[in-house]
Write an enzyme that holds these catalytic residues in place. Structure first.
Site, PDB file in Angstrom:
ATOM      1  N   ALA D  45       4.493  -1.780  -1.439  1.00 45.24           N
ATOM      2  CA  ALA D  45       3.799  -1.093  -0.535  1.00 45.24           C
ATOM      3  C   ALA D  45       3.302  -2.328   0.574  1.00 45.24           C
ATOM      4  O   ALA D  45       3.027  -3.371   0.254  1.00 45.24           O
ATOM      5  CB  ALA D  45       2.526  -0.471  -1.082  1.00 45.24           C
ATOM      6  N   GLU D  46       3.658  -1.933   1.888  1.00 44.47           N
ATOM      7  CA  GLU D  46       3.415  -3.074   2.903  1.00 44.47           C
ATOM      8  C   GLU D  46       2.143  -3.778   2.837  1.00 44.47           C
ATOM      9  O   GLU D  46       1.547  -4.505   3.554  1.00 44.47           O
ATOM     10  CB  GLU D  46       3.829  -2.450   4.372  1.00 44.47           C
ATOM     11  CG  GLU D  46       3.100  -1.424   4.860  1.00 44.47           C
ATOM     12  CD  GLU D  46       3.658  -0.138   4.376  1.00 44.47           C
ATOM     13  OE1 GLU D  46       4.290   0.280   3.321  1.00 44.47           O
ATOM     14  OE2 GLU D  46       3.722   0.892   5.264  1.00 44.47           O
ATOM     15  N   ASN D  47       0.953  -2.807   2.414  1.00 50.44           N
ATOM     16  CA  ASN D  47      -0.391  -3.354   2.343  1.00 50.44           C
ATOM     17  C   ASN D  47      -0.528  -4.491   1.250  1.00 50.44           C
ATOM     18  O   ASN D  47      -1.370  -5.043   1.177  1.00 50.44           O
ATOM     19  CB  ASN D  47      -1.359  -2.470   1.989  1.00 50.44           C
ATOM     20  CG  ASN D  47      -1.156  -1.603   0.996  1.00 50.44           C
ATOM     21  OD1 ASN D  47      -0.074  -1.064   0.487  1.00 50.44           O
ATOM     22  ND2 ASN D  47      -2.120  -1.105   0.164  1.00 50.44           N
ATOM     23  N   SER D  87       4.037  -9.932   3.213  1.00 48.79           N
ATOM     24  CA  SER D  87       4.682  -8.484   3.079  1.00 48.79           C
ATOM     25  C   SER D  87       5.621  -8.214   4.319  1.00 48.79           C
ATOM     26  O   SER D  87       6.693  -7.733   3.861  1.00 48.79           O
ATOM     27  CB  SER D  87       3.521  -7.541   3.259  1.00 48.79           C
ATOM     28  OG  SER D  87       3.935  -6.184   2.810  1.00 48.79           O
TER      29      SER D  87
END
Lengths: 218, 217, 218, 217
Positions: D45-47, D87
């Site tokens: 997840a990009e977070n 990320s």
């Protein structure tokens, strides 16, 4: 992560003329077993991208002494008189790069950025032949990204998905190089079961690592 | 007191409470010996530690904890490990309050040369170019002369380390502050006269009315 | 590190018109006590640089609802209809930046780099008005560095020299913003004695932090 | 099976052993339900988490562990936390093997529009522009049409997400592969004919002799 290799098998992956990023700072945080296996296999004409060339008998110094190195991209060769002698004799081409620029060029290569805009090196020999880009009236050197065929890393702990952690000043260039080698080989001091390295302690996610060196003595 | 100790003791007086300081290899590294622990100063080594401490007792050295010269060090309470990208992010981004470096030449424009003697010695710039470009305050700690030759010169004949003017030069004879108007002589070493300094300096010096004697840590 | 402050005292440092970087991703890893104190003090005309504006009633959403925000530089406002309504009404100026570009612009600002050369945004609206720089024949957008008057961070543990550690997805923009705020205020969930956070677990060195918020309830 | 499940099951078949995969919010996130655990896939997840797992049981959610939509998730064994710079370094640097995103339009050049409807909806691009620019393989998972309008169009009328051609489009009617020569119709949904797809598609399609029916995970 593809799996675990003996150092000799890992060294066999590396052909003549390959470019290698090698972690370490004066041989601290350098994969020594990997380097010993490389010296034994003796591929020729290597390009080494690393902070320094260590000293004779240690880390990258062993590759230099063995005559395997054609070119180095580095910030410092001052503690390795053999690198200096081979440079003067024309046996090794040396590109000297300011240390902070070197690590950012590697990071840019690994992270898909087009280059680095840095004030470091302006109005010095480092500027020669390079583009100067103005941003809001201030000049910056455009320094190009670096990648390599292989990144050879030293780590503290690894798990079997390839996650890596590092200790103290043995971090140095390793976490950044993990993104910039097309094939990444890591030499951990210990390998632990998956789940043992806490997510917040992982500094290099295993998805970046292709091969781990098997435990010493196995 | 030998020349190196004198220089180190004078540089130590520049360091203030809570600063983040990078000391170069060699002479500059001696400065740490004269900085009181009560100042809460953090020493950074560019290879990746903030909170560098003394060399540990024999047998307690750790190969994962070294300074930028590869020498064994310890970590003070509150130390932090960082990688090289973060280390030079701190340096280039102006988060380093002070760097103390050795020098080969400083000239009237305040430019430093300290990384190369063409045809003789090409160690590489290591972190020096980033340190001089990015640190909030740059102090050059060096002998005033080498082999009878002044190292304070009208114009550097050796390759420059950066375009940035250094903030202070501390030698065994003098404290010199480069500025817009040239090299200002700020202090004399104990027992040294302004004329002694003029005689030992190839560069032009701006000499104020009062040039007090150095105070040492 | 200068010391420990109550949230109200920290909020008093922040004048009308200040620019604030605020950590967090959909309010995860956002300093909520700091924001509550800011809402109470109500400085006007703030510029907010952050991944998103969260949602009404959470994190940065509270600042938007309170009418304190004049401008946001962000990658996403989709979950906060109030930000969208105020943008359409002309009350808030919104600069939309791709998320990976936003974090690199903040990093460049904090690390003394002249900008970011990225392929992201080429041939899209994001390219408009920006310089395109060619490196070895490939085009990249030149995106400018970002800094701010203040960085307001959320952390997991802090010690009394200001070292910070973070948990899981609450890292997000916090470690990068720690370098790009001229004054850095961190709100940790716990404060521990110096020496308790291992050097390898520190993600933001204390030398970057100006103030810590005092423990909740003190 | 509803349209969303059909799309998710077909996309799941694109995923190979050991891949690092980013699933967008909404429809794309359903894909995870149909990927066998035995493949050893890591979801990012990009977070900031690699090794995203299912939503935890009630009462065991942790506010420090969420997906890019802010929903509670768990971490699989071998998970890693990363900050936003890392990320997007992974994403932009090509280390992400696959991204699955929703779409508003895909056109004959293989360009995707999915972040803005001018004057109507301006949520912001979030990570979408970086994902489409950098991921090794970009898959668009979307309904073939919305409100009776084909989403596969000759030329996007909405603002583009990136200049990069997407690799595959999976809809409730078809699998389409954009290429140099245009949009190639690769597969039909169960019970759907080539003529059905042509009728529902505003863009020109390249139709090979054989267009097999989709296989679903």
């Amino acid at each position: 992560m593809k799996g675990v290799l003996r150092p000799e098998a890992a060294a066999e992956l590396i052909p003549d003329g390959a470019s290698l990023m090698i972690g370490g700072f004066m041989a601290v945080g350098t994969p020594e077993r990997m380097i010993d296996a490389l010296v034994a296999r003796a591929p020729r004409g290597l390009t080494i991208i690393a902070n320094d060339t260590a000293m004779p008998g240690k880390g990258i110094g062993k590759l230099v002494s063995a005559g395997l190195v054609a070119r180095v991209v580095t910030s410092h060769i001052g503690l390795n008189p053999e690198t200096q002698a081979k440079m003067i004799a024309g046996e090794i081409a040396v590109e000297l790069v300011p240390q902070g620029t070197l690590v950012e060029r590697i990071r840019a290569g690994g992270m898909g950025l087009g280059g680095v805009l840095t004030p470091t090196g302006l109005s010095t020999e480092v500027e020669e032949g390079k583009q100067v880009v103005e941003v809001d009236g201030k000049p910056f050197l455009l320094e190009k990204p670096l990648t390599a065929d292989f990144a050879l890393l030293a780590a503290w702990q690894a798990d079997y998905v390839g996650n890596l952690s590092y200790l103290l000043t043995a971090h140095n260039f390793n976490p950044v190089m993990a993104l910039a080698g097309r094939t990444v080989i890591a030499e951990p001091e210990a390998i632990v079961p998956v789940g043992v390295i806490a997510p917040d302690a992982v500094k290099t996610p295993g998805v970046l690592v292709d091969h781990l060196l098997i435990r010493a003595g196995c | 007191m030998d020349a190196k100790e004198l220089i180190a003791r004078r540089v130590a007086r520049e360091i203030r409470t809570g600063m983040l300081v990078n000391l170069g290899i060699g002479l500059p590294s001696l400065v740490a010996n004269y900085v009181p622990a009560t100042l809460g100063v953090f020493f950074q080594a560019e290879n990746g530690v903030i909170g560098l401490g003394m060399r540990p007792p024999e047998g307690m050295e750790d190969p994962h904890l070294t300074d930028a010269g590869g020498g064994f060090v310890s970590a003070v309470p509150g130390a932090a490990s960082i990688d090289s990208a973060m280390s030079f992010g701190l340096i280039r981004g102006g988060h380093l309050d002070m760097t103390v470096l050795g020098g080969l030449q400083v000239d009237e424009a305040g430019h430093l040369a300290n990384w190369k003697v063409p045809g003789k010695m090409v160690p590489g710039m290591g972190g020096a170019m980033d340190l001089v470009t990015g640190a909030a305050r740059v102090i050059v700690a060096m002998q005033h002369a080498a082999r009878g030759q002044s190292k304070i010169v009208p114009r550097c004949s050796l390759p420059l380390t950066a375009r940035r003017r250094v903030d202070l030069v501390v030698t065994d004879l003098a404290v010199i502050e480069p500025g817009e108007g040239g090299l200002v002589l700020r202090e004399r070493a104990p027992g040294v006269t302004v004329d002694d300094i003029r005689a030992a300096t190839e560069a032009a010096l701006v000499v104020p009315d009062a040039v007090p004697e150095m105070e040492l840590a």
